[in-house]
Design a protein around this motif. Sequence first.
Motif, PDB file in Angstrom:
ATOM      1  N   TYR A   9       0.831  -1.198   0.000  1.00 50.89           N
ATOM      2  CA  TYR A   9       0.000   0.000   0.000  1.00 50.89           C
ATOM      3  C   TYR A   9       0.868   1.251   0.000  1.00 50.89           C
ATOM      4  N   VAL A  10       0.273   2.333  -0.515  1.00 58.02           N
ATOM      5  CA  VAL A  10       0.940   3.628  -0.534  1.00 58.02           C
ATOM      6  C   VAL A  10       0.028   4.622   0.171  1.00 58.02           C
ATOM      7  N   LEU A  11       0.606   5.307   1.150  1.00 58.37           N
ATOM      8  CA  LEU A  11      -0.093   6.378   1.851  1.00 58.37           C
ATOM      9  C   LEU A  11       0.524   7.709   1.440  1.00 58.37           C
ATOM     10  N   ALA A  12      -0.272   8.762   1.488  1.00 60.29           N
ATOM     11  CA  ALA A  12       0.215  10.103   1.182  1.00 60.29           C
ATOM     12  C   ALA A  12      -0.286  11.073   2.239  1.00 60.29           C
ATOM     13  N   SER A  13       0.463  12.150   2.433  1.00 57.68           N
ATOM     14  CA  SER A  13       0.037  13.179   3.380  1.00 57.68           C
ATOM     15  C   SER A  13      -1.035  14.067   2.754  1.00 57.68           C
ATOM     16  N   LYS A  14      -0.941  14.281   1.446  1.00 55.51           N
ATOM     17  CA  LYS A  14      -1.889  15.111   0.695  1.00 55.51           C
ATOM     18  C   LYS A  14      -1.584  14.881  -0.780  1.00 55.51           C
ATOM     19  N   ILE A  15      -2.313  15.525  -1.672  1.00 51.46           N
ATOM     20  CA  ILE A  15      -2.027  15.405  -3.098  1.00 51.46           C
ATOM     21  C   ILE A  15      -0.610  15.917  -3.334  1.00 51.46           C
ATOM     22  N   GLY A  16       0.224  15.069  -3.911  1.00 52.56           N
ATOM     23  CA  GLY A  16       1.599  15.452  -4.193  1.00 52.56           C
ATOM     24  C   GLY A  16       2.491  15.527  -2.971  1.00 52.56           C
ATOM     25  N   GLY A  17       2.006  15.051  -1.830  1.00 49.89           N
ATOM     26  CA  GLY A  17       2.759  15.162  -0.582  1.00 49.89           C
ATOM     27  C   GLY A  17       3.705  13.998  -0.330  1.00 49.89           C
ATOM     28  N   THR A  18       4.091  13.874   0.922  1.00 48.75           N
ATOM     29  CA  THR A  18       4.996  12.819   1.364  1.00 48.75           C
ATOM     30  C   THR A  18       4.338  11.462   1.161  1.00 48.75           C
ATOM     31  N   LEU A  19       5.128  10.475   0.726  1.00 47.69           N
ATOM     32  CA  LEU A  19       4.628   9.124   0.480  1.00 47.69           C
ATOM     33  C   LEU A  19       5.228   8.128   1.460  1.00 47.69           C
ATOM     34  N   TYR A  20       4.443   7.110   1.776  1.00 49.09           N
ATOM     35  CA  TYR A  20       4.886   5.994   2.616  1.00 49.09           C
ATOM     36  C   TYR A  20       4.440   4.718   1.930  1.00 49.09           C
ATOM     37  N   ILE A  21       5.322   3.740   1.819  1.00 48.26           N
ATOM     38  CA  ILE A  21       4.991   2.453   1.201  1.00 48.26           C
ATOM     39  C   ILE A  21       5.177   1.355   2.243  1.00 48.26           C
ATOM     40  N   LYS A  68       9.627  -3.616  -1.795  1.00 52.37           N
ATOM     41  CA  LYS A  68      11.032  -3.196  -1.912  1.00 52.37           C
ATOM     42  C   LYS A  68      11.304  -2.547  -3.260  1.00 52.37           C
ATOM     43  N   ARG A  69      10.713  -3.099  -4.322  1.00 52.78           N
ATOM     44  CA  ARG A  69      10.888  -2.537  -5.656  1.00 52.78           C
ATOM     45  C   ARG A  69      10.314  -1.121  -5.724  1.00 52.78           C
ATOM     46  N   LEU A  70       9.085  -0.946  -5.214  1.00 53.74           N
ATOM     47  CA  LEU A  70       8.449   0.376  -5.239  1.00 53.74           C
ATOM     48  C   LEU A  70       9.243   1.402  -4.432  1.00 53.74           C
ATOM     49  N   LYS A  71       9.796   0.976  -3.317  1.00 54.14           N
ATOM     50  CA  LYS A  71      10.573   1.900  -2.484  1.00 54.14           C
ATOM     51  C   LYS A  71      11.816   2.411  -3.213  1.00 54.14           C
ATOM     52  N   LYS A  72      12.317   1.631  -4.170  1.00 54.22           N
ATOM     53  CA  LYS A  72      13.494   2.049  -4.932  1.00 54.22           C
ATOM     54  C   LYS A  72      13.144   2.943  -6.121  1.00 54.22           C
ATOM     55  N   TRP A  73      11.878   2.976  -6.494  1.00 54.81           N
ATOM     56  CA  TRP A  73      11.459   3.809  -7.617  1.00 54.81           C
ATOM     57  C   TRP A  73      11.713   5.279  -7.313  1.00 54.81           C
ATOM     58  N   ASN A  74      11.913   6.076  -8.360  1.00 54.91           N
ATOM     59  CA  ASN A  74      11.996   7.519  -8.131  1.00 54.91           C
ATOM     60  C   ASN A  74      10.579   8.065  -7.917  1.00 54.91           C
ATOM     61  N   ARG A  75      10.513   9.242  -7.370  1.00 56.03           N
ATOM     62  CA  ARG A  75       9.229   9.834  -6.992  1.00 56.03           C
ATOM     63  C   ARG A  75       8.276   9.968  -8.185  1.00 56.03           C
ATOM     64  N   ALA A  76       8.779  10.385  -9.329  1.00 55.45           N
ATOM     65  CA  ALA A  76       7.919  10.576 -10.504  1.00 55.45           C
ATOM     66  C   ALA A  76       7.212   9.281 -10.892  1.00 55.45           C
ATOM     67  N   TRP A  77       7.892   8.156 -10.816  1.00 58.14           N
ATOM     68  CA  TRP A  77       7.275   6.861 -11.138  1.00 58.14           C
ATOM     69  C   TRP A  77       6.164   6.540 -10.140  1.00 58.14           C
ATOM     70  N   LYS A  78       6.424   6.813  -8.864  1.00 63.25           N
ATOM     71  CA  LYS A  78       5.412   6.543  -7.829  1.00 63.25           C
ATOM     72  C   LYS A  78       4.175   7.411  -8.055  1.00 63.25           C
ATOM     73  N   VAL A  79       4.391   8.677  -8.366  1.00 62.66           N
ATOM     74  CA  VAL A  79       3.274   9.592  -8.613  1.00 62.66           C
ATOM     75  C   VAL A  79       2.464   9.112  -9.814  1.00 62.66           C
ATOM     76  N   ARG A  80       3.135   8.697 -10.878  1.00 63.18           N
ATOM     77  CA  ARG A  80       2.425   8.178 -12.065  1.00 63.18           C
ATOM     78  C   ARG A  80       1.601   6.939 -11.718  1.00 63.18           C
ATOM     79  N   LEU A  81       2.161   6.061 -10.903  1.00 62.02           N
ATOM     80  CA  LEU A  81       1.444   4.859 -10.487  1.00 62.02           C
ATOM     81  C   LEU A  81       0.149   5.238  -9.765  1.00 62.02           C
ATOM     82  N   ILE A  82       0.223   6.181  -8.864  1.00 62.50           N
ATOM     83  CA  ILE A  82      -0.956   6.639  -8.112  1.00 62.50           C
ATOM     84  C   ILE A  82      -1.952   7.306  -9.049  1.00 62.50           C
ATOM     85  N   GLU A  83      -1.471   8.250  -9.846  1.00 59.24           N
ATOM     86  CA  GLU A  83      -2.368   9.069 -10.662  1.00 59.24           C
ATOM     87  C   GLU A  83      -2.980   8.306 -11.832  1.00 59.24           C
ATOM     88  N   LYS A  84      -2.386   7.177 -12.223  1.00 59.15           N
ATOM     89  CA  LYS A  84      -2.965   6.344 -13.274  1.00 59.15           C
ATOM     90  C   LYS A  84      -4.352   5.859 -12.848  1.00 59.15           C
TER      91      LYS A  84
END
Length: 100
Positions: A9-21, A68-84
């Motif tokens: 799971y991925v948690l966020a503080s707000k739109i575009g905010g801090t992420l936790y996996i 572990k794989r997601l944690k290594k992703w850069n932020r832009a990839w994580k944001v795209r995954l969420i926003e998809k």
Amino acid sequence: MGERRYYVYVLASKIGGTLYIGVTNDPIRRVAEHKSKLIESFSEKYDVARLVYFEQFDDPENAIKREKRLKKWNRAWKVRLIEKEKPNWDDLYPAIAGPP
């Protein structure tokens, strides 16, 4: 007895905010723990409690590998995954937890 499921799971503080996996076998309980902020943790410190993404797995090994794989992703990839799936970063917790 039903089959055990595991979730990344991925948690966020707000739109575009801090992420936790994280990974869990009980997303309702685990996200509720993050939301309650009763435990000193990263999510408590950074107010990361909005469930914005999750994936289900049949075995813990694959869930942990994905986490572990997601944690290594850069932020832009994580944001795209969420926003998809959720371009508005909607909190998915009420939909999986049901009425209070």
